[in-house]
Design a protein around this motif. Structure first.
Motif, PDB file in Angstrom:
ATOM      1  N   ARG A  70       0.833  -1.202   0.000  1.00 23.95           N
ATOM      2  CA  ARG A  70       0.000   0.000   0.000  1.00 23.95           C
ATOM      3  C   ARG A  70       0.873   1.260   0.000  1.00 23.95           C
ATOM      4  NH1 ARG A  70      -2.748  -2.769   4.248  1.00 23.95           N
ATOM      5  NH2 ARG A  70      -2.318  -1.043   5.699  1.00 23.95           N
ATOM      6  N   ALA A  71       1.925   1.243   0.794  1.00 21.95           N
ATOM      7  CA  ALA A  71       2.821   2.400   0.853  1.00 21.95           C
ATOM      8  C   ALA A  71       3.530   2.618  -0.486  1.00 21.95           C
ATOM      9  CB  ALA A  71       3.839   2.212   1.977  1.00 21.95           C
ATOM     10  N   ALA A  72       3.966   1.523  -1.123  1.00 20.96           N
ATOM     11  CA  ALA A  72       4.675   1.634  -2.397  1.00 20.96           C
ATOM     12  C   ALA A  72       3.767   2.178  -3.490  1.00 20.96           C
ATOM     13  CB  ALA A  72       5.225   0.265  -2.803  1.00 20.96           C
ATOM     14  N   PHE A  73       2.494   1.819  -3.448  1.00 20.95           N
ATOM     15  CA  PHE A  73       1.554   2.291  -4.462  1.00 20.95           C
ATOM     16  C   PHE A  73       1.513   3.808  -4.501  1.00 20.95           C
ATOM     17  CE2 PHE A  73      -2.724   3.598  -5.781  1.00 20.95           C
ATOM     18  CZ  PHE A  73      -2.832   2.954  -6.994  1.00 20.95           C
ATOM     19  N   TRP A  74       1.517   4.447  -3.342  1.00 17.38           N
ATOM     20  CA  TRP A  74       1.409   5.900  -3.282  1.00 17.38           C
ATOM     21  C   TRP A  74       2.761   6.602  -3.445  1.00 17.38           C
ATOM     22  CZ3 TRP A  74      -3.507   6.573  -3.729  1.00 17.38           C
ATOM     23  CH2 TRP A  74      -4.426   5.757  -3.057  1.00 17.38           C
ATOM     24  N   SER A  75       3.840   5.946  -3.107  1.00 18.42           N
ATOM     25  CA  SER A  75       5.136   6.632  -3.009  1.00 18.42           C
ATOM     26  C   SER A  75       6.008   6.512  -4.248  1.00 18.42           C
ATOM     27  CB  SER A  75       5.915   6.098  -1.800  1.00 18.42           C
ATOM     28  OG  SER A  75       6.229   4.719  -1.962  1.00 18.42           O
ATOM     29  N   LYS A  76       5.655   5.633  -5.184  1.00 18.97           N
ATOM     30  CA  LYS A  76       6.516   5.405  -6.343  1.00 18.97           C
ATOM     31  C   LYS A  76       5.746   5.605  -7.655  1.00 18.97           C
ATOM     32  CE  LYS A  76       9.343   2.021  -3.841  1.00 18.97           C
ATOM     33  NZ  LYS A  76       9.863   0.637  -3.833  1.00 18.97           N
ATOM     34  N   PRO A  77       6.435   6.013  -8.718  1.00 20.74           N
ATOM     35  CA  PRO A  77       5.768   6.140 -10.021  1.00 20.74           C
ATOM     36  C   PRO A  77       5.490   4.771 -10.638  1.00 20.74           C
ATOM     37  CG  PRO A  77       8.091   6.666 -10.231  1.00 20.74           C
ATOM     38  CD  PRO A  77       7.846   6.463  -8.763  1.00 20.74           C
ATOM     39  N   TRP A  78       4.494   4.726 -11.517  1.00 23.31           N
ATOM     40  CA  TRP A  78       4.107   3.507 -12.222  1.00 23.31           C
ATOM     41  C   TRP A  78       4.194   3.757 -13.717  1.00 23.31           C
ATOM     42  CZ3 TRP A  78       2.664  -1.092  -9.825  1.00 23.31           C
ATOM     43  CH2 TRP A  78       2.526  -1.021  -8.437  1.00 23.31           C
ATOM     44  N   LYS A  79       4.697   2.776 -14.449  1.00 25.15           N
ATOM     45  CA  LYS A  79       4.815   2.884 -15.896  1.00 25.15           C
ATOM     46  C   LYS A  79       3.559   2.340 -16.571  1.00 25.15           C
ATOM     47  CE  LYS A  79       7.645   1.334 -19.815  1.00 25.15           C
ATOM     48  NZ  LYS A  79       8.823   0.534 -20.219  1.00 25.15           N
ATOM     49  N   ILE A  80       3.062   3.077 -17.574  1.00 24.89           N
ATOM     50  CA  ILE A  80       1.946   2.601 -18.398  1.00 24.89           C
ATOM     51  C   ILE A  80       2.548   1.751 -19.512  1.00 24.89           C
ATOM     52  CG2 ILE A  80       0.025   3.271 -19.884  1.00 24.89           C
ATOM     53  CD1 ILE A  80      -0.099   5.899 -18.325  1.00 24.89           C
ATOM     54  N   THR A  81       2.254   0.468 -19.517  1.00 26.88           N
ATOM     55  CA  THR A  81       2.930  -0.456 -20.428  1.00 26.88           C
ATOM     56  C   THR A  81       2.289  -0.449 -21.814  1.00 26.88           C
ATOM     57  OG1 THR A  81       1.557  -2.392 -19.968  1.00 26.88           O
ATOM     58  CG2 THR A  81       3.379  -1.942 -18.434  1.00 26.88           C
ATOM     59  N   ALA A  82       2.969  -1.104 -22.745  1.00 25.92           N
ATOM     60  CA  ALA A  82       2.468  -1.205 -24.121  1.00 25.92           C
ATOM     61  C   ALA A  82       1.217  -2.066 -24.216  1.00 25.92           C
ATOM     62  CB  ALA A  82       3.561  -1.759 -25.030  1.00 25.92           C
ATOM     63  N   GLN A  83       0.900  -2.828 -23.178  1.00 26.84           N
ATOM     64  CA  GLN A  83      -0.320  -3.650 -23.164  1.00 26.84           C
ATOM     65  C   GLN A  83      -1.495  -2.831 -22.629  1.00 26.84           C
ATOM     66  OE1 GLN A  83       2.726  -5.039 -21.832  1.00 26.84           O
ATOM     67  NE2 GLN A  83       2.970  -5.661 -23.971  1.00 26.84           N
ATOM     68  N   SER A  84      -1.598  -1.597 -23.056  1.00 27.18           N
ATOM     69  CA  SER A  84      -2.641  -0.691 -22.580  1.00 27.18           C
ATOM     70  C   SER A  84      -3.435  -0.160 -23.765  1.00 27.18           C
ATOM     71  CB  SER A  84      -2.013   0.485 -21.810  1.00 27.18           C
ATOM     72  OG  SER A  84      -1.281   0.031 -20.683  1.00 27.18           O
ATOM     73  N   ASP A  85      -4.732   0.052 -23.547  1.00 24.95           N
ATOM     74  CA  ASP A  85      -5.594   0.554 -24.618  1.00 24.95           C
ATOM     75  C   ASP A  85      -6.838   1.159 -24.000  1.00 24.95           C
ATOM     76  OD1 ASP A  85      -7.110  -1.673 -23.815  1.00 24.95           O
ATOM     77  OD2 ASP A  85      -6.415  -2.911 -25.492  1.00 24.95           O
TER      78      ASP A  85
END
Length: 329
Positions: free
Chosen positions: A202-217
């Protein structure tokens, strides 16, 4: 009349979405950036819900076969009308035979990913279940229930280059900025299974950036980052979901449901991107990174009121240009 000159397979006709059909298993669809569509329509004197063309792959070309007033919103794509450079977030005028070209999105690290082409009166396609939006999985709505192809001809509901043009808006990305440490952000409400994930996750979800992958639409954005680990394995029956819901499959890599999301799913729900910020997510390019900001119900309502106030301001400004007291609807 408008003729599509590009072979891209991903441009679609969209309005603000198909509401009230979830009980029949039909998702909402609609523009990935609703603010861009609504604002472009208001600039032309259209209803905010009029249909436009959403363009996610570039370059993209179309030809106006009749005089037409149009507006460009969403991503800044270095647009040109024949050889004339066009401003983004601006109302323009085309003459019969002129070609509109949208190039690659501009703006560096903060660039958008989808352009919206709005025309006077809106794109005239039949309503299906109360909406003109394209539902790709169901193959209905929009233009023949599919993405646009080279040679497709669309009709503008109001022909002629009537109305006031030659003015523009400050984009919402500048008027309503939101970022964390220079990374674009969206606000999230913790969802039903949030507390069933480990505290460190839960802490990591808020504290770190997330990459939008190529498997996105348009159906969903698959993210890449530190895996979210449940306290104990969870098996759930399928249940109702809506755009914005963040589900966590067994891999621990979240999936954010987007505008073409199916109406049900069985993965645990970690959170929900608030409605007021879905347009920000819709403009986030594949491969870019986003941050999440924890919010609560009252803050989510206030954020929605802020976006509605921005649209009302757009309506008033357009009314001044047109010489009438226009109000955003």
């Amino acid at each position: 009349m408008i003729e599509i000159l590009s072979a891209t397979a991903l441009a679609t006709v969209q309005d603000l979405g198909r509401n009230g059909s979830l009980r029949w298993g039909v998702g909402s669809s609609g523009a990935m950036d609703k603010l861009a569509l609504a604002a472009g329509n208001l600039m032309l004197g259209n209803d905010a819900n009029a249909a436009g063309i959403e363009v996610p792959v570039f370059p993209f070309k179309l030809r106006f076969d009749e005089d037409c007033a149009f507006a460009l919103t969403g991503a800044d794509c270095a647009a040109r009308l024949d050889d004339e450079a066009l401003l983004p977030w601006w109302a323009h005028r085309a003459r019969a035979g002129q070609v509109l070209t949208l190039g690659l999105p501009q703006g560096g690290a903060r660039r958008g990913s989808r352009a919206m082409v709005c025309v006077a009166g809106g794109i005239d396609v039949p309503e299906v279940l109360g909406s003109r939006s394209t539902q790709l999985r169901g193959a209905f709505g929009g233009h023949e229930g599919r993405a646009l192809r080279r040679g497709d001809v669309l009709r503008a509901a109001r022909a002629g280059a009537d109305g006031v043009t030659g003015f523009g808006l400050v984009p919402p990305a500048l008027a309503l900025p939101l970022d964390v440490d220079g990374v674009p952000a969206v606000r999230v409400l913790p969802a039903a299974e949030y507390l069933r994930f480990e505290e460190a996750s839960r802490a990591a979800f808020w504290s770190k950036p997330w990459k939008i992958t190529a498997q996105s639409d348009r159906y969903g954005y698959r993210l890449e980052g530190e895996a979210l680990r449940p306290v104990a394995p969870m098996e759930m029956r399928s249940h109702g979901i809506v755009p914005g819901v963040i589900q966590v499959p067994h891999s621990g890599q979240p999936i954010i449901q987007m505008r073409d999301a199916q109406p049900s799913g069985g993965y645990p729900k970690f959170g929900t991107v608030i409605e007021a910020d879905l347009w920000r997510l819709g403009q986030a390019p594949i491969g870019s990174r986003i941050r999440f900001v924890e919010t609560n119900w009252d803050e989510a309502v206030a954020a929605l009121e802020e976006t509605e106030a921005w649209l009302c301001k757009v309506g008033r400004m357009v009314g001044l240009h047109r010489g009438s007291p226009a109000v955003a609807s």
